[in-house]
Scaffold this motif. Structure first.
Motif, PDB file in Angstrom:
ATOM      1  N   UNK A 128      50.225  15.456  43.467  1.00 56.37           N
ATOM      2  CA  UNK A 128      49.988  16.627  44.294  1.00 56.37           C
ATOM      3  C   UNK A 128      49.760  17.852  43.438  1.00 56.37           C
ATOM      4  N   UNK A 129      48.887  18.742  43.916  1.00 53.83           N
ATOM      5  CA  UNK A 129      48.625  20.001  43.222  1.00 53.83           C
ATOM      6  C   UNK A 129      48.481  21.105  44.262  1.00 53.83           C
ATOM      7  N   UNK A 130      49.282  22.152  44.129  1.00 56.66           N
ATOM      8  CA  UNK A 130      49.219  23.295  45.036  1.00 56.66           C
ATOM      9  C   UNK A 130      48.920  24.557  44.239  1.00 56.66           C
ATOM     10  N   UNK A 131      47.853  25.259  44.629  1.00 50.21           N
ATOM     11  CA  UNK A 131      47.522  26.556  44.039  1.00 50.21           C
ATOM     12  C   UNK A 131      47.646  27.588  45.151  1.00 50.21           C
ATOM     13  N   UNK A 132      48.718  28.358  45.114  1.00 50.72           N
ATOM     14  CA  UNK A 132      49.069  29.200  46.250  1.00 50.72           C
ATOM     15  C   UNK A 132      48.901  30.675  45.916  1.00 50.72           C
ATOM     16  N   UNK A 133      48.352  31.409  46.875  1.00 48.61           N
ATOM     17  CA  UNK A 133      48.218  32.855  46.725  1.00 48.61           C
ATOM     18  C   UNK A 133      48.381  33.493  48.106  1.00 48.61           C
ATOM     19  N   UNK A 134      48.406  34.828  48.143  1.00 46.47           N
ATOM     20  CA  UNK A 134      48.591  35.513  49.407  1.00 46.47           C
ATOM     21  C   UNK A 134      49.928  35.160  50.022  1.00 46.47           C
TER      22      UNK A 134
END
Length: 436
Positions: free
Chosen positions: A287-293
């Motif tokens: 799994x890969x999560x790139x989170x912003x906002x």
């Protein structure tokens, strides 16, 4: 407000539909369970870090039967992914499987695609009766029960014995939130017979600026020597909330690779359960999560080792910026009969903002004495020495950060075996990092 009374009214409207007895009985029992359980709250341990109560303060509407009339195939082409012209493509509009819009390029001998109701009443009745709804043994929350209660226009996917399917299968989930808030509940049952091979890709798109909430359940079963590569790409808008519940049941000695990429969206919860129910099963979860906002992504995994000599490996990575929140909760169970189990779990995370949050909860439950199991978790910032090295060679700050984050993500992306899809995801990540 979308509350239990609203769902009850909607459920009573299904009383005269043309579903088979198998689906009707399953739906009725599920709605009774939903009435008892209600919607999950943060008071439940499994939902400790994800509060969805605010989602149900919005007035969601169920999809209409004529959803397919509002979208032409030419309009869907804008959503195509690279390589899709050489793939089998299924479309779900507002949670409903649309055979008329879908493109099946493989022959019927290689791949069987049927509406779920048709499969339940035809030659695949035994498979549907045995496996549809089996995930309720592990996924006991009210939202899973709600999806089962409203099974409508789902899809049945079957790979016959020995079919090494060369063309991948894409499932596009599209929600039309152009004039009102929409709740959709896609349902899929996938069955891989002995010595078959499937590459499965799922994507999600919300059209319009209103709110959407997708409550998906997909159940996958693998027989002896079956192979599954399963890719989930979540790159929707901030107005899109999603609960995705996936159960993969390995009833024969088989191989599974699962990879979830979460880039954009509102509140996202991914439940992924692997049931290793035959000696020698092997599974790899990435799994890969790139989170912003204000994005909120919650990964929940369960690997239940029920038989001996099974191997599982989990690697989840997260990058959180702004006020985003990332969660990883991984649970490994080794049952008493599952001797010689090898199970590994790792969660690695980078925080780029003082206001971002990462919560990690690795868990081992071991009831056998001859096993190799381990788990680990790291949460930190970008490596200062590496940053200094790049900056000393004239690389600007933002570019240096982007290079390090790309390197951090690379071992996950390299697991995508579909080259057009991998290159597409790499471009999405570059654009994501450039805008952060």
């Amino acid at each position: 407000m979308t509350n239990i009374a609203y769902f009850k009214d909607q459920f009573e409207g299904l009383a005269d539909d043309d579903s088979t007895d198998t689906i009707k009985e399953l739906s009725k029992a599920a709605f009774e369970n939903f009435n008892r359980s209600g919607l999950p709250t943060s008071k439940l341990e499994e939902w400790k870090y994800t509060n969805i109560s605010s989602l149900f303060e919005k007035n969601y509407q169920f999809s209409k039967d004529n959803s397919q009339e509002e979208l032409s195939y030419s309009a869907l082409e804008a959503l195509n992914l690279p390589g899709q012209n050489e793939a089998n493509v299924l479309y779900f509009i507002d949670g409903r499987f649309m055979p008329g819009l879908s493109k099946i390029r493989s022959s019927e001998k290689e791949l069987v695609i049927l509406p779920l109701e048709t499969a339940a009443a035809g030659p695949y009745q035994k498979i549907v009766k045995e496996h549809l709804g089996s995930s309720s043994k592990y996924l006991k929350d009210g939202l899973h029960a709600l999806n089962t209660a409203f099974i409508q226009e789902g899809v049945f996917i079957y790979l016959p014995k020995g079919q090494q399917l060369e063309l991948p299968l894409y499932l596009h989930h599209i929600t039309q939130a152009t004039t009102e808030n929409i709740i959709s509940q896609p349902r899929s049952l996938v069955y891989l017979a002995e010595n078959s091979n499937l590459q499965l890709v799922e994507t999600y798109t919300t059209l319009g600026s209103m709110e959407s909430f997708s409550n998906e359940v997909i159940e996958i079963v693998l027989e002896e020597r079956a192979f599954l590569a399963y890719y989930k790409l979540q790159n929707d808008g901030p107005n899109a909330a999603q609960l995705s519940s996936t159960q993969i049941h390995q009833i024969g000695k088989s191989y599974v690779q699962s990879l979830t990429i979460s880039l954009n969206g509102g509140v996202i919860r991914n439940n992924l359960n692997l049931i290793l129910d035959s000696p020698g099963n092997e599974t790899h979860l990435y799994g890969l999560s790139l989170l912003k906002g204000k994005s909120h992504v919650d990964h929940h995994t369960l690997v239940d080792n029920k038989q001996p000599n099974c191997f599982s490996n989990q690697l989840y990575k997260g990058i959180a910026n702004d006020t985003a929140t990332g969660i990883f909760s991984g649970r490994i169970i080794v049952q008493p009969d599952a001797q010689k189990t090898n199970a590994y779990q790792s969660s690695k995370n980078i925080i780029l903002s003082d206001l971002a949050t990462i919560n990690a909860k690795p868990q081992l439950e071991i009831f056998a004495d001859d096993v190799k199991c381990s788990h680990g978790c790291t949460v930190g910032q970008l490596d200062e020495e590496a940053m200094f090295y790049l900056r000393a060679r004239g690389i600007p700050l933002k570019s240096a950060e982007s290079l390090l984050l790309q390197a951090f993500s690379s071992d996950i992306l390299n697991q995508i075996k579909l080259e057009p899809l991998r290159k597409h995801v790499e471009q999405l990540i570059l654009a994501h990092l450039a805008s952060s």
